[in-house]
Design a protein around this motif. Sequence first.
Motif, PDB file in Angstrom:
ATOM      1  N   GLY A 165       0.629  -1.089  -0.157  1.00  0.00           N
ATOM      2  CA  GLY A 165       0.013  -0.065   0.037  1.00  0.00           C
ATOM      3  C   GLY A 165       0.878   1.249  -0.053  1.00  0.00           C
ATOM      4  O   GLY A 165       0.569   2.240  -0.714  1.00  0.00           O
ATOM      5  N   VAL A 166       1.756   1.326   0.784  1.00  0.00           N
ATOM      6  CA  VAL A 166       2.749   2.334   0.956  1.00  0.00           C
ATOM      7  C   VAL A 166       3.412   2.673  -0.368  1.00  0.00           C
ATOM      8  O   VAL A 166       3.687   3.823  -1.039  1.00  0.00           O
ATOM      9  N   SER A 167       3.971   1.384  -0.841  1.00  0.00           N
ATOM     10  CA  SER A 167       4.654   1.452  -2.260  1.00  0.00           C
ATOM     11  C   SER A 167       4.149   2.052  -3.337  1.00  0.00           C
ATOM     12  O   SER A 167       4.545   2.890  -4.071  1.00  0.00           O
ATOM     13  N   ALA A 168       2.750   1.499  -3.300  1.00  0.00           N
ATOM     14  CA  ALA A 168       1.770   1.981  -4.440  1.00  0.00           C
ATOM     15  C   ALA A 168       1.572   3.504  -4.306  1.00  0.00           C
ATOM     16  O   ALA A 168       1.429   4.134  -5.577  1.00  0.00           O
ATOM     17  N   ASN A 173      11.912   5.025  -1.676  1.00  0.00           N
ATOM     18  CA  ASN A 173      12.325   3.669  -1.275  1.00  0.00           C
ATOM     19  C   ASN A 173      12.363   3.377   0.460  1.00  0.00           C
ATOM     20  O   ASN A 173      11.983   2.610   0.941  1.00  0.00           O
ATOM     21  N   HIS A 174      13.432   4.436   0.709  1.00  0.00           N
ATOM     22  CA  HIS A 174      13.603   4.391   2.223  1.00  0.00           C
ATOM     23  C   HIS A 174      12.634   4.730   2.895  1.00  0.00           C
ATOM     24  O   HIS A 174      12.437   4.078   4.148  1.00  0.00           O
ATOM     25  N   PHE A 175      11.369   5.298   2.873  1.00  0.00           N
ATOM     26  CA  PHE A 175      10.337   5.363   3.627  1.00  0.00           C
ATOM     27  C   PHE A 175       9.637   4.128   3.671  1.00  0.00           C
ATOM     28  O   PHE A 175       8.893   3.879   4.739  1.00  0.00           O
ATOM     29  N   VAL A 176       9.428   3.455   2.465  1.00  0.00           N
ATOM     30  CA  VAL A 176       8.820   2.241   2.339  1.00  0.00           C
ATOM     31  C   VAL A 176       9.593   1.161   3.455  1.00  0.00           C
ATOM     32  O   VAL A 176       8.774   0.465   4.138  1.00  0.00           O
ATOM     33  N   TYR A 355      -2.974  -2.259  -2.022  1.00  0.00           N
ATOM     34  CA  TYR A 355      -2.137  -1.959  -3.168  1.00  0.00           C
ATOM     35  C   TYR A 355      -3.138  -0.716  -3.889  1.00  0.00           C
ATOM     36  O   TYR A 355      -2.552   0.291  -4.457  1.00  0.00           O
ATOM     37  N   LEU A 356      -4.386  -1.299  -4.363  1.00  0.00           N
ATOM     38  CA  LEU A 356      -5.237  -0.157  -4.918  1.00  0.00           C
ATOM     39  C   LEU A 356      -5.523   0.955  -4.120  1.00  0.00           C
ATOM     40  O   LEU A 356      -5.696   1.975  -4.827  1.00  0.00           O
ATOM     41  N   LEU A 361      -4.738   6.824  -3.227  1.00  0.00           N
ATOM     42  CA  LEU A 361      -4.204   8.016  -2.718  1.00  0.00           C
ATOM     43  C   LEU A 361      -2.939   8.640  -2.966  1.00  0.00           C
ATOM     44  O   LEU A 361      -2.671   9.875  -3.034  1.00  0.00           O
ATOM     45  N   GLY A 362      -2.032   7.881  -3.607  1.00  0.00           N
ATOM     46  CA  GLY A 362      -0.801   8.520  -4.498  1.00  0.00           C
ATOM     47  C   GLY A 362      -1.344   9.389  -5.704  1.00  0.00           C
ATOM     48  O   GLY A 362      -0.693  10.283  -5.613  1.00  0.00           O
ATOM     49  N   THR A 363      -2.197   8.817  -6.369  1.00  0.00           N
ATOM     50  CA  THR A 363      -2.764   9.775  -7.429  1.00  0.00           C
ATOM     51  C   THR A 363      -3.469  11.082  -7.114  1.00  0.00           C
ATOM     52  O   THR A 363      -3.322  12.060  -7.522  1.00  0.00           O
TER      53      THR A 363
END
Length: 366
Positions: A165-168, A173-176, A355-356, A361-363
């Motif tokens: 979820g966080v990666s999506a 990368n270091h925050f993931v 992931y969805l 949220l990322g969008t």
Amino acid sequence: MTESGDVAASRPSAAALRRWRQYLADERAEAAVYRDLARHRGGEEREILLSLAEAEGRHEAHWLALLGDEAGKPRRPDLRTRLLLLLARRFGSVFVLALAQRAEARSPYEEDADATSAMAADERIHEEVVRGLAARGRQRLSGTFRAAVFGANDGLVSNLSLVMGVSASGIANHFVLLTGLAGLLAGALSMGAGEYVSVRSQRELLEASTPDPDTQDVLPALDIDANELALLYRARGMDPDVAEARANEVLGQVAPQLHPPVVEGADAADEHEAIGTGWGAALSSFCFFASGAVIPVLPYLFGLEGLRAVVVAAVLVGLALLATGATVGLLSGASPLRRGLRQLAIGYGAAAVTYLLGLLLGTGTA
């Protein structure tokens, strides 16, 4: 021509001979499995396993009698039985008993006209006998092992969902990686604390319900006419008339017993053993949650990023979920493949949802 035709008709077919020879090989191997399992046990369990081996020997004699001079060279048992024999010689554990239970359940004798009805009945009883032996092992494992298996599964699913979820969402990368490690530690501590409280509470409730053995010392001083001992038995679930009769019987004995079992088979020591210890459950839950939760983080620890890290994490977790599901399936006597696929579907389903959400949220934040 008639005599030669009768001889040909009385001779078993090639297919029947092959089938009988395979049955013979399997019966010999199954007897060997029970003898090898007996080597790892003592007392009653050893006697039961040796008796099962003796019963398989009777079945072997049936196929030898049918084959006669056509027995030929000894054949190899089927793949499942060979695997079972190998495990029995190396381990002799509850896993082998669970596999043996499934093997007995697959007996073809009920549909085979060349097997006797007694042999088919034997196999059904053997399944239940092995089920009973496996249940003893499951009971010994149920406390700490339950915490271990479910801890590992929770670690796999929850941290894979968190990392995906966080990666999506598209963060660095270091925050993931930091999020995954934080989820590992927080989840492991939570699981360990929860298991400790749960098991300790169960043991305390059991201890509070266990009769005090020192109470029997006051029996000689009881008023026989008032007979308050009958109240004790009524409190334990006896009918008034039965409680009264039991109390009169106990008070009339020289060495009275205050603890007749209210429920058949109930034993406080066995219940304590089945529950396990609080620290044992907590430690196993912590370690196995952490061992499961670290798997989704491994790709990020080794420097993978983006979609590649997500795919590698999903594959690694999928393999681990298949393994934990198959393990539970073996112990429960169910199909390991079916249980493994069920675990895989549940884990991937949860990860797909997060992931969805991460993509949405990322969008939205972009």
